[in-house]
Design a protein around this motif. Structure first.
Motif, PDB file in Angstrom:
ATOM      1  N   HIS A 159      36.190  40.056  43.324  1.00 47.89           N
ATOM      2  CA  HIS A 159      36.128  41.343  44.025  1.00 47.89           C
ATOM      3  C   HIS A 159      35.007  41.241  45.043  1.00 47.89           C
ATOM      4  CE1 HIS A 159      33.212  41.813  40.768  1.00 47.89           C
ATOM      5  NE2 HIS A 159      32.672  42.836  41.409  1.00 47.89           N
ATOM      6  N   HIS A 213      41.031  39.554  47.725  1.00 45.62           N
ATOM      7  CA  HIS A 213      42.146  40.498  47.887  1.00 45.62           C
ATOM      8  C   HIS A 213      41.902  41.308  49.166  1.00 45.62           C
ATOM      9  CE1 HIS A 213      44.832  43.893  47.245  1.00 45.62           C
ATOM     10  NE2 HIS A 213      45.494  43.101  46.406  1.00 45.62           N
ATOM     11  N   ASP A 249      42.278  44.337  49.922  1.00 46.92           N
ATOM     12  CA  ASP A 249      41.666  45.653  49.735  1.00 46.92           C
ATOM     13  C   ASP A 249      40.150  45.582  49.644  1.00 46.92           C
ATOM     14  OD1 ASP A 249      44.170  46.812  49.801  1.00 46.92           O
ATOM     15  OD2 ASP A 249      44.264  47.226  47.641  1.00 46.92           O
ATOM     16  N   ASP A 250      39.598  44.414  49.395  1.00 49.49           N
ATOM     17  CA  ASP A 250      38.144  44.244  49.326  1.00 49.49           C
ATOM     18  C   ASP A 250      37.582  43.412  50.472  1.00 49.49           C
ATOM     19  OD1 ASP A 250      37.729  45.785  47.087  1.00 49.49           O
ATOM     20  OD2 ASP A 250      36.866  44.192  45.871  1.00 49.49           O
ATOM     21  N   ASP A 278      44.216  35.413  51.564  1.00 50.45           N
ATOM     22  CA  ASP A 278      44.333  36.616  50.747  1.00 50.45           C
ATOM     23  C   ASP A 278      44.682  36.221  49.321  1.00 50.45           C
ATOM     24  OD1 ASP A 278      43.906  38.292  52.919  1.00 50.45           O
ATOM     25  OD2 ASP A 278      46.039  38.607  53.293  1.00 50.45           O
ATOM     26  N   ARG A 300      46.644  37.902  46.569  1.00 61.02           N
ATOM     27  CA  ARG A 300      47.559  39.018  46.305  1.00 61.02           C
ATOM     28  C   ARG A 300      48.275  38.821  44.972  1.00 61.02           C
ATOM     29  NH1 ARG A 300      48.629  42.177  50.840  1.00 61.02           N
ATOM     30  NH2 ARG A 300      47.901  41.297  52.803  1.00 61.02           N
ATOM     31  N   HIS A 311      46.405  41.310  40.443  1.00 61.46           N
ATOM     32  CA  HIS A 311      45.655  42.397  41.077  1.00 61.46           C
ATOM     33  C   HIS A 311      45.328  43.414  39.993  1.00 61.46           C
ATOM     34  CE1 HIS A 311      45.546  45.912  44.164  1.00 61.46           C
ATOM     35  NE2 HIS A 311      44.339  45.411  43.965  1.00 61.46           N
ATOM     36  N   PRO A 330      43.022  46.431  40.044  1.00 67.02           N
ATOM     37  CA  PRO A 330      42.095  47.413  40.606  1.00 67.02           C
ATOM     38  C   PRO A 330      41.511  48.296  39.515  1.00 67.02           C
ATOM     39  CG  PRO A 330      44.351  48.075  41.012  1.00 67.02           C
ATOM     40  CD  PRO A 330      44.399  46.684  40.416  1.00 67.02           C
ATOM     41  N   GLU A 376      38.709  48.270  44.471  1.00 66.90           N
ATOM     42  CA  GLU A 376      40.093  48.407  44.935  1.00 66.90           C
ATOM     43  C   GLU A 376      40.832  47.075  44.906  1.00 66.90           C
ATOM     44  OE1 GLU A 376      37.541  50.496  48.156  1.00 66.90           O
ATOM     45  OE2 GLU A 376      37.260  48.991  46.599  1.00 66.90           O
ATOM     46  N   GLY A 377      40.091  46.012  45.185  1.00 63.30           N
ATOM     47  CA  GLY A 377      40.707  44.706  45.313  1.00 63.30           C
ATOM     48  C   GLY A 377      40.342  43.735  44.207  1.00 63.30           C
ATOM     49  N   SER A 378      39.964  44.233  43.044  1.00 62.74           N
ATOM     50  CA  SER A 378      39.651  43.323  41.932  1.00 62.74           C
ATOM     51  C   SER A 378      40.867  42.487  41.580  1.00 62.74           C
ATOM     52  CB  SER A 378      39.221  44.107  40.689  1.00 62.74           C
ATOM     53  OG  SER A 378      37.948  44.669  40.840  1.00 62.74           O
TER      54      SER A 378
END
Length: 190
Positions: A73, A96, A98-99, A121, A123, A139, A141, A145-147
């Motif tokens: 993350h 990820h 998101d992070d 990425d 994903r 994934h 989260p 958010e992106g853990s």
């Protein structure tokens, strides 16, 4: 700390994943050097503050080439040495999406963190191959958010970042963590 490596895997006689773990920075964050025990390819997970030099030294001592710098993350304690480790090894950075914004170097702690850029990425459903190891990207989260967790099924090895702590689940009580739960992406006890 003269020897930041706190745990070493069994010697080369056993063919199984090899992991060296060091604890770094003011948050005492674990960083991991992972390889299959046969090939020279290795993965680093979560190079925290002050981890780069020790990780490069351990990789060299084991005859390894860093293939990937992965972040479970984007919190500062897990990504602080991304740029230094990338510079020393030329290994790409992965996180990820998101992070990914967390790699820009901004933080609320007053530390000057050098920005880094993810070249890959991580994903849900992706796989990372490191030598003979194949990690599934999960994934997860909640902590951020992106853990993500990296799971190597054959060896039942889970690299979980801060999603799991020893004896407990990771921190999920911060307000933005609750928003993730309320969006239906994660169930949080309590």
């Amino acid at each position: 700390m003269s020897d930041p490596i706190v745990e070493r895997s069994p010697g080369p006689a056993a063919h199984r994943p090899r992991i060296e773990t060091g604890t770094f920075g003011p948050w005492q964050t674990n960083a991991y050097l992972v390889w299959d025990g046969r090939s020279s390819n290795a993965l680093v997970l979560d190079p925290g503050m002050g981890a780069a030099t020790a990780l490069v030294e351990r990789a060299t001592a084991n005859g390894l080439r860093l293939q990937l710098i992965a972040n479970s993350h984007g919190h500062i304690d897990h990504v602080f040495d991304n740029a230094a480790l990338h510079r020393a090894s030329q290994a790409p950075i992965a996180i990820h999406p998101d992070d990914a914004y967390r790699l820009e170097g901004h933080n609320a702690y007053g530390y000057e963190m050098e920005a880094s850029t993810a070249e890959r990425d991580l994903r849900e459903g992706d796989q990372l191959t490191v030598g003979d190891l194949t990690f599934d990207v999960l994934h997860t989260p909640g902590h951020s958010e992106g853990s993500v967790c990296l799971y190597e099924e054959r060896h039942r090895l889970l690299l979980s970042g801060d999603v799991l702590f020893a004896g407990s689940y990771g921190r999920t009580e911060l307000p933005w963590m609750r928003r993730i739960a309320l969006a239906g992406r994660l169930l949080i006890p309590g």
